[in-house]
Design a protein around this motif. Structure first.
Motif, PDB file in Angstrom:
ATOM      1  N   PRO A  18       0.878  -1.214  -0.075  1.00 43.08           N
ATOM      2  CA  PRO A  18       0.073   0.002   0.146  1.00 43.08           C
ATOM      3  C   PRO A  18       0.896   1.080   0.041  1.00 43.08           C
ATOM      4  CG  PRO A  18      -0.527  -1.526   1.794  1.00 43.08           C
ATOM      5  CD  PRO A  18       0.705  -1.950   1.212  1.00 43.08           C
ATOM      6  N   GLU A  19       0.494   2.193  -0.584  1.00 44.27           N
ATOM      7  CA  GLU A  19       1.151   3.292  -0.770  1.00 44.27           C
ATOM      8  C   GLU A  19       1.234   4.203   0.811  1.00 44.27           C
ATOM      9  OE1 GLU A  19       0.434   7.896  -2.259  1.00 44.27           O
ATOM     10  OE2 GLU A  19      -0.160   6.310  -3.339  1.00 44.27           O
ATOM     11  N   GLY A  20       2.653   4.519   1.024  1.00 45.30           N
ATOM     12  CA  GLY A  20       2.885   5.069   2.421  1.00 45.30           C
ATOM     13  C   GLY A  20       3.148   3.939   3.515  1.00 45.30           C
ATOM     14  N   ALA A  21       3.495   2.950   3.066  1.00 46.75           N
ATOM     15  CA  ALA A  21       3.940   1.752   3.905  1.00 46.75           C
ATOM     16  C   ALA A  21       5.401   1.914   4.442  1.00 46.75           C
ATOM     17  CB  ALA A  21       3.727   0.235   3.254  1.00 46.75           C
ATOM     18  N   TRP A  22       5.433   1.325   5.587  1.00 43.75           N
ATOM     19  CA  TRP A  22       6.914   1.674   5.967  1.00 43.75           C
ATOM     20  C   TRP A  22       7.527   0.265   6.277  1.00 43.75           C
ATOM     21  CZ3 TRP A  22       9.092   6.283   6.880  1.00 43.75           C
ATOM     22  CH2 TRP A  22       8.525   7.484   6.340  1.00 43.75           C
ATOM     23  N   THR A  23       8.696  -0.168   6.443  1.00 48.76           N
ATOM     24  CA  THR A  23       9.398  -1.054   7.024  1.00 48.76           C
ATOM     25  C   THR A  23      10.452  -0.984   7.968  1.00 48.76           C
ATOM     26  OG1 THR A  23      10.294  -3.253   6.070  1.00 48.76           O
ATOM     27  CG2 THR A  23      11.102  -1.215   5.108  1.00 48.76           C
ATOM     28  N   LEU A  24      10.717  -2.164   8.602  1.00 44.99           N
ATOM     29  CA  LEU A  24      11.977  -1.958   9.604  1.00 44.99           C
ATOM     30  C   LEU A  24      12.573  -3.373   9.412  1.00 44.99           C
ATOM     31  CD1 LEU A  24      10.573  -3.519  12.309  1.00 44.99           C
ATOM     32  CD2 LEU A  24       9.299  -1.378  12.172  1.00 44.99           C
ATOM     33  N   GLU A  25      13.873  -3.105   9.605  1.00 50.10           N
ATOM     34  CA  GLU A  25      14.877  -4.435   9.775  1.00 50.10           C
ATOM     35  C   GLU A  25      15.062  -5.006  11.120  1.00 50.10           C
ATOM     36  OE1 GLU A  25      18.793  -5.958   7.568  1.00 50.10           O
ATOM     37  OE2 GLU A  25      18.499  -3.969   7.787  1.00 50.10           O
ATOM     38  N   ILE A  26      14.741  -6.152  11.165  1.00 50.05           N
ATOM     39  CA  ILE A  26      14.931  -6.696  12.592  1.00 50.05           C
ATOM     40  C   ILE A  26      15.526  -8.157  12.461  1.00 50.05           C
ATOM     41  CG2 ILE A  26      12.567  -5.990  13.337  1.00 50.05           C
ATOM     42  CD1 ILE A  26      11.435  -9.082  12.869  1.00 50.05           C
ATOM     43  N   ASP A  27      16.298  -8.471  13.677  1.00 58.60           N
ATOM     44  CA  ASP A  27      16.730  -9.627  13.898  1.00 58.60           C
ATOM     45  C   ASP A  27      15.775 -10.728  13.535  1.00 58.60           C
ATOM     46  OD1 ASP A  27      17.642 -12.093  14.978  1.00 58.60           O
ATOM     47  OD2 ASP A  27      18.634 -11.267  16.527  1.00 58.60           O
ATOM     48  N   PRO A  28      16.046 -11.938  12.786  1.00 60.24           N
ATOM     49  CA  PRO A  28      15.115 -12.706  12.386  1.00 60.24           C
ATOM     50  C   PRO A  28      14.586 -13.487  13.631  1.00 60.24           C
ATOM     51  CG  PRO A  28      16.807 -12.846  10.827  1.00 60.24           C
ATOM     52  CD  PRO A  28      17.226 -11.939  11.900  1.00 60.24           C
ATOM     53  N   GLY A  29      15.478 -13.710  14.734  1.00 53.37           N
ATOM     54  CA  GLY A  29      15.296 -14.374  16.008  1.00 53.37           C
ATOM     55  C   GLY A  29      13.923 -13.520  16.691  1.00 53.37           C
TER      56      GLY A  29
ATOM     57  N   VAL B 271       1.729  -0.341   8.461  1.00 58.39           N
ATOM     58  CA  VAL B 271       0.683  -0.110   7.501  1.00 58.39           C
ATOM     59  C   VAL B 271      -0.357   0.445   8.210  1.00 58.39           C
ATOM     60  CG1 VAL B 271       1.355  -1.655   5.677  1.00 58.39           C
ATOM     61  CG2 VAL B 271      -0.295  -2.247   7.258  1.00 58.39           C
ATOM     62  N   ARG B 272      -1.382   1.228   7.380  1.00 61.08           N
ATOM     63  CA  ARG B 272      -2.540   1.669   7.993  1.00 61.08           C
ATOM     64  C   ARG B 272      -3.367   0.507   7.926  1.00 61.08           C
ATOM     65  NH1 ARG B 272      -0.916   5.190   4.202  1.00 61.08           N
ATOM     66  NH2 ARG B 272      -0.263   7.261   4.770  1.00 61.08           N
ATOM     67  N   GLY B 273      -4.243   0.559   9.057  1.00 60.85           N
ATOM     68  CA  GLY B 273      -5.308  -0.548   9.126  1.00 60.85           C
ATOM     69  C   GLY B 273      -6.465  -0.227   8.014  1.00 60.85           C
ATOM     70  N   ALA B 274      -6.563   0.630   7.483  1.00 55.98           N
ATOM     71  CA  ALA B 274      -7.669   0.857   6.503  1.00 55.98           C
ATOM     72  C   ALA B 274      -6.988   0.195   4.936  1.00 55.98           C
ATOM     73  CB  ALA B 274      -7.760   2.281   6.143  1.00 55.98           C
ATOM     74  N   ASP B 275      -5.740   0.403   5.012  1.00 60.88           N
ATOM     75  CA  ASP B 275      -5.033  -0.391   3.934  1.00 60.88           C
ATOM     76  C   ASP B 275      -4.974  -1.775   3.859  1.00 60.88           C
ATOM     77  OD1 ASP B 275      -4.420   2.269   2.851  1.00 60.88           O
ATOM     78  OD2 ASP B 275      -2.408   2.231   3.838  1.00 60.88           O
ATOM     79  N   LEU B 276      -5.031  -2.190   5.037  1.00 64.54           N
ATOM     80  CA  LEU B 276      -5.249  -3.850   4.979  1.00 64.54           C
ATOM     81  C   LEU B 276      -6.504  -4.065   4.760  1.00 64.54           C
ATOM     82  CD1 LEU B 276      -3.317  -4.681   8.295  1.00 64.54           C
ATOM     83  CD2 LEU B 276      -2.407  -4.929   6.045  1.00 64.54           C
ATOM     84  N   ALA B 277      -7.579  -3.326   4.915  1.00 67.93           N
ATOM     85  CA  ALA B 277      -8.919  -3.551   4.800  1.00 67.93           C
ATOM     86  C   ALA B 277      -9.298  -3.446   3.450  1.00 67.93           C
ATOM     87  CB  ALA B 277      -9.829  -2.725   5.598  1.00 67.93           C
ATOM     88  N   ALA B 278      -8.352  -2.737   2.671  1.00 70.48           N
ATOM     89  CA  ALA B 278      -8.536  -2.511   1.169  1.00 70.48           C
ATOM     90  C   ALA B 278      -7.867  -3.461   0.457  1.00 70.48           C
ATOM     91  CB  ALA B 278      -8.299  -1.023   0.863  1.00 70.48           C
ATOM     92  N   LEU B 279      -7.309  -4.427   0.868  1.00 76.72           N
ATOM     93  CA  LEU B 279      -6.553  -5.343   0.108  1.00 76.72           C
ATOM     94  C   LEU B 279      -7.119  -6.406  -0.720  1.00 76.72           C
ATOM     95  CD1 LEU B 279      -3.704  -6.582   2.769  1.00 76.72           C
ATOM     96  CD2 LEU B 279      -3.401  -5.236   0.700  1.00 76.72           C
TER      97      LEU B 279
END
Length: 186
Positions: free
Chosen positions: A35-46, A161-169
């Motif tokens: 979705p437009e405006g989504a963010w990500t973050l890198e994490i330790d896979p553990g 992501v925005r909750g509304a963007d998940l609802a629009a998938l």
């Protein structure tokens, strides 16, 4: 570009990055459906499991969501759905989900099938970029969230992501499918 304060809140101590600018953190199917405006973050896979991330990075449980894949049969036809609920709740698989799917019994899809059919890693399955034809049941509490932290398709990153963007998938339906876990007695 800095993340909105509400998006940063659900990321806890972790740095948010514009998802579109960091494609190396996401599988192809997820990148294609972002979705437009989504963010990500890198994490330790553990730390991919919700409680581990909550404990390690001060991620709020009520700002995190889990995606579980369930299936049931009716008249010989299998019905598969990804269920998205806040991490502070659980999917009511044999109550609300069973009713929405209109099946006699619903159960979690075996891990190997969920991984193979979604094309995602176990512990990272997300409703973003799922195979066409899968139903996506988004709990009303998730859909009503300003921002939510959820899996990214791999264990080394998460999405915000925005909750509304998940609802629009594609294939998404907003339904009441969560139940609050019982409070442990002390």
């Amino acid at each position: 570009m800095s993340a909105p304060a509400a998006a940063q809140r659900v990321a806890g101590d972790l740095e948010l990055l514009p998802a579109a600018e960091h494609p190396h953190l996401l599988p192809e199917a997820v990148r294609a459906a972002l979705p437009e405006g989504a963010w990500t973050l890198e994490i330790d896979p553990g730390l991919a499991d919700t409680q581990a991330l909550v404990d390690a990075a001060h991620v709020p449980l009520d700002g995190s969501a889990n995606c579980v894949v369930v299936a049931g049969k009716r008249d010989g036809e299998e019905r598969v759905a990804a269920c998205v609920v806040l991490a502070s709740t659980r999917a009511d698989v044999n109550g609300a989900v069973k009713k929405v799917l209109d099946v006699r019994k619903a159960s979690f899809l075996p891990m190997d099938r969920a991984v193979e059919e979604s094309g995602m890693e176990f512990g990272g399955i997300t409703p973003v970029g799922l195979p066409g034809g899968w139903r996506v049941l988004v709990d009303t509490r998730v859909a009503g969230s300003e921002w939510v932290l959820i899996g990214s398709g791999v264990r080394r990153s998460k999405l915000v992501v925005r909750g509304a963007d998940l609802a629009a998938l594609p294939g998404a339906e907003v339904v009441d499918i969560a139940m609050t876990p019982p409070v442990a007695s002390t």
